[in-house]
Motif scaffolding. Structure first.
Motif, PDB file in Angstrom:
ATOM      1  N   UNK A 118      56.502  32.801  39.762  1.00 16.23           N
ATOM      2  CA  UNK A 118      55.057  32.942  39.528  1.00 16.23           C
ATOM      3  C   UNK A 118      54.301  33.141  40.853  1.00 16.23           C
ATOM      4  N   UNK A 119      53.063  33.653  40.767  1.00 20.63           N
ATOM      5  CA  UNK A 119      52.327  34.023  41.985  1.00 20.63           C
ATOM      6  C   UNK A 119      51.997  32.834  42.901  1.00 20.63           C
ATOM      7  N   UNK A 173      52.119  37.839  43.022  1.00 20.31           N
ATOM      8  CA  UNK A 173      52.508  38.171  41.652  1.00 20.31           C
ATOM      9  C   UNK A 173      51.358  38.616  40.766  1.00 20.31           C
ATOM     10  N   UNK A 174      50.148  38.146  41.030  1.00 22.47           N
ATOM     11  CA  UNK A 174      49.005  38.559  40.205  1.00 22.47           C
ATOM     12  C   UNK A 174      48.722  40.037  40.419  1.00 22.47           C
ATOM     13  N   UNK A 268      39.649  37.444  44.084  1.00 21.29           N
ATOM     14  CA  UNK A 268      39.154  37.904  42.771  1.00 21.29           C
ATOM     15  C   UNK A 268      38.654  36.709  41.957  1.00 21.29           C
ATOM     16  N   UNK A 269      39.446  35.637  41.981  1.00 24.58           N
ATOM     17  CA  UNK A 269      39.068  34.427  41.251  1.00 24.58           C
ATOM     18  C   UNK A 269      37.760  33.864  41.828  1.00 24.58           C
ATOM     19  N   UNK A 271      35.414  35.427  43.372  1.00 21.79           N
ATOM     20  CA  UNK A 271      34.254  36.263  43.060  1.00 21.79           C
ATOM     21  C   UNK A 271      33.611  35.744  41.772  1.00 21.79           C
ATOM     22  N   UNK A 272      34.442  35.430  40.809  1.00 21.75           N
ATOM     23  CA  UNK A 272      33.956  34.856  39.551  1.00 21.75           C
ATOM     24  C   UNK A 272      33.350  33.469  39.816  1.00 21.75           C
ATOM     25  N   UNK A 344      47.927  29.154  39.118  1.00 23.61           N
ATOM     26  CA  UNK A 344      46.778  29.946  39.572  1.00 23.61           C
ATOM     27  C   UNK A 344      45.514  29.148  39.259  1.00 23.61           C
ATOM     28  N   UNK A 345      44.650  28.907  40.242  1.00 23.23           N
ATOM     29  CA  UNK A 345      43.441  28.137  39.951  1.00 23.23           C
ATOM     30  C   UNK A 345      42.469  28.931  39.089  1.00 23.23           C
ATOM     31  N   UNK A 346      41.691  28.239  38.273  1.00 24.84           N
ATOM     32  CA  UNK A 346      40.683  28.928  37.477  1.00 24.84           C
ATOM     33  C   UNK A 346      39.391  29.006  38.288  1.00 24.84           C
ATOM     34  N   UNK A 347      38.536  29.979  37.970  1.00 24.13           N
ATOM     35  CA  UNK A 347      37.260  30.089  38.682  1.00 24.13           C
ATOM     36  C   UNK A 347      36.454  28.785  38.607  1.00 24.13           C
TER      37      UNK A 347
ATOM     38  N   UNK B  36      46.369  41.538  32.503  1.00 30.79           N
ATOM     39  CA  UNK B  36      47.161  40.578  33.292  1.00 30.79           C
ATOM     40  C   UNK B  36      48.112  39.827  32.371  1.00 30.79           C
ATOM     41  N   UNK B  39      53.700  36.883  33.045  1.00 30.23           N
ATOM     42  CA  UNK B  39      55.064  37.376  33.219  1.00 30.23           C
ATOM     43  C   UNK B  39      55.951  36.189  33.539  1.00 30.23           C
ATOM     44  N   UNK B  60      35.659  40.841  38.149  1.00 31.36           N
ATOM     45  CA  UNK B  60      36.019  39.907  39.221  1.00 31.36           C
ATOM     46  C   UNK B  60      37.405  39.330  38.939  1.00 31.36           C
ATOM     47  N   UNK B  61      37.476  38.141  38.361  1.00 31.22           N
ATOM     48  CA  UNK B  61      38.783  37.501  38.196  1.00 31.22           C
ATOM     49  C   UNK B  61      39.547  38.076  37.002  1.00 31.22           C
ATOM     50  N   UNK B  65      40.064  31.199  32.037  1.00 31.15           N
ATOM     51  CA  UNK B  65      40.434  30.040  31.231  1.00 31.15           C
ATOM     52  C   UNK B  65      39.468  29.857  30.066  1.00 31.15           C
TER      53      UNK B  65
END
Lengths: 361, 182
Positions: A118-119, A173-174, A268-269, A271-272, A344-347, B36, B39, B60-61, B65
């Protein structure tokens, strides 16, 4: 004509490699980047541009094939993921010591060891602080979109040849696995030997002609004074890279009271996260380093003057945060937030970390 | 306009390819898209999910979630994603194999018995297109002609003779989807 396609980051790397006239790709499969070689094999560029695509017997073999190709002045590259890139460190150190250009793509997965598929972003130190032995650097680009995966292949080659140094595309990986729209460049021809000499000088070992001295590619120098002189030359080169090649992107930083610093998929995360924070009335901004070496030290220093706190967000236990701290040198509080091991952390998590570190209590 | 969608089910149900067709359809409609996948070592029978975002502005993301729409195709995914639908959002599910039906009152719930319908159509592989049709009926994020164009560009040419069957399945999904009152 430019073409618009929907593809994975890994596929974009492969397509871009063919189109920018790469002479050779040498690799060994590993998740989450196997689509790079799969796409190259499916496209069969040896029938069109003459590009060599070869599955080596290991990552050690791959990087040494790249070493050989680069020594002949060819545009050569490899790709792998974290454990495989660790195996390539000796070769990269030798290539930096020989001043040879090449492009390496690392689609990072969680470590240490064989880790997870995983990433993650836990190869930052390895990428920007040398990685192998000796005082050297890799020019390191961090794509945050599928478009940048495509665009940075050619950019990495340009920088690698301009400075005669290995360049690294540090992805994860993302970005490797996600699909987005991408605009591909038209096919460029491969560089001829004459074009190489005209553009970058005659240093490659292509066979000595009567009208020039022998070109010697080696990293060994037993006389310490000579070796020190060579190291000074290398350091001057890295200084020039730092002066000329810093790339970054600002997102809502002008009036920001809190700054997020993040690269690649974390950017990217974040930015959100900035959008969510702004909805809550928290004036957050994001600085996204595009080059990790050279690091955007000065831009961070400038923003640090008007923010109350900086949060470095990475999918690691805290690596880039050290460079952010060095940049601001204690002038403002810098904290780290990260998830790792493939999480992967959430925004929202990032916004919570921002609040708990700087705003609450 | 922005639509954040999770499609979740078993590997082999066509979860990823359904997301891909949706993403391609978005491209045809000139939208920004991201696809996305989760995987990993998953394979047939394991869990699989994909996040698709369609937007008229920069995305953006790609990792979320919370979703505008959850398309849920097995019980494990119901357990995980029902709570991640935004209030006022959409939950679309196939009743096949569902032992605990969705319970939230602050979202719009729809059911499509796509597995059953695919069996009736004697083509279990049309399952995901029936689900896609059901979703497009509830929320026309992309126009049908763009979906057909998307379908065409996401399928390899050797499968293009299956396009009419897929179109039929999408139409069937539109017909059989129904809203569920909780």
């Amino acid at each position: 004509m430019k073409e618009l396609k929907l593809m994975k980051g890994n596929e974009a790397i492969a397509e871009a490699a063919i189109r920018c006239g790469t002479d050779g790709y040498f690799g060994y499969p590993i998740t989450p980047q196997s689509e790079i070689m799969e796409t190259l094999m499916a496209q069969q560029p040896w029938n069109t541009t003459g590009m060599v695509v070869l599955q080596a017997e290991s990552e050690v073999a791959s990087i040494n094939m790249v070493y050989g190709g680069a020594g002949c002045g060819k545009k050569v590259m490899t790709s792998s993921s974290s454990p495989g890139v660790s195996l390539m460190q000796e070769g990269l150190s030798y290539m930096a010591g020989c001043e040879l250009p090449c492009v390496v793509v690392n689609v990072v997965r969680g470590g240490p060891g064989l880790g997870t598929i995983q990433p993650a972003q836990s190869d930052y130190f390895q990428s920007v602080k040398g990685g192998g032995h000796g005082d050297y650097k890799l020019i390191t680009l961090a794509p945050a979109s599928v478009q940048e995966m495509a665009d940075f292949v050619e950019l990495a080659f340009e920088l690698a040849f301009k400075y005669r140094n290995p360049a690294l595309i540090l992805s994860d990986g993302v970005i490797g696995q996600m699909m987005e729209k991408v605009e591909l460049q038209p096919q460029q021809p491969r560089m001829t030997e004459e074009e190489l000499i005209e553009k970058y000088g005659s240093w490659a070992t292509t066979g000595k002609t009567a009208d020039r001295e022998r070109n010697i590619i080696t990293s060994v120098e037993l006389a310490s004074e000579e070796m020190e002189a060579f190291n000074y030359k290398l350091q001057a080169k890295y200084k020039a890279v730092e002066e000329n090649e810093v790339r970054y992107e600002n997102y809502m930083c002008d009036d920001a009271e809190y700054l997020l610093v993040a690269y690649g998929s974390s950017a990217r995360i974040c930015q959100k996260s900035v959008e969510i924070a702004r909805e809550k009335g928290i004036k957050a901004g994001l600085l996204r380093p595009i080059t990790l070496f050279p690091f955007p030290t000065k831009p961070i220093q400038d923003i640090a003057k008007h923010v109350k706190g900086i949060l470095s967000v990475e999918m690691s236990a805290g690596q880039m945060v050290e460079d952010v701290k060095l940049a601001v040198n204690g002038s403002v509080s810098v904290e780290h937030f990260g998830r790792f091991g493939g999480i992967i952390p959430s925004p929202d998590e990032v916004v919570k970390a921002l609040e708990s570190n700087f705003i609450e209590g | 306009m922005k639509e954040e969608i999770i499609i979740a089910g078993f590997g082999g149900q066509g979860v990823l390819s359904m997301g891909k067709i949706l993403a391609y359809s978005g491209v045809m409609q000139d939208l920004e898209v991201s696809w996305m996948p989760s995987y990993g070592p998953e394979m047939r029978g394991g869990t699989a999910n994909v996040t698709v975002i369609l937007s008229d502005s920069r995305i953006s993301s790609p990792i979320l979630h919370e979703f505008d729409t959850a398309i849920i195709l097995n019980q494990q995914s119901m357990d995980k994603f029902e709570e991640q639908v935004k209030p006022g959002g959409i939950l679309l599910y196939d009743g096949n194999g569902i032992t605990r039906h969705p319970e939230r009152k602050d979202i719009n719930i729809y059911r499509v018995d796509a597995a059953e319908e695919a069996a009736k159509m004697h083509s279990t592989k049309t399952f995901n297109m029936i689900v896609l049709g059901a979703y497009l009926k509830i929320n026309e994020v992309v126009k049908m002609d763009n979906v057909l164009k998307g379908l065409k560009s996401s399928l390899p040419e050797r499968h293009h003779h299956l396009l009419p069957l897929n179109e039929k399945a999408i139409t069937r999904g539109m017909e059989i989807v129904s809203e569920v009152e909780v």
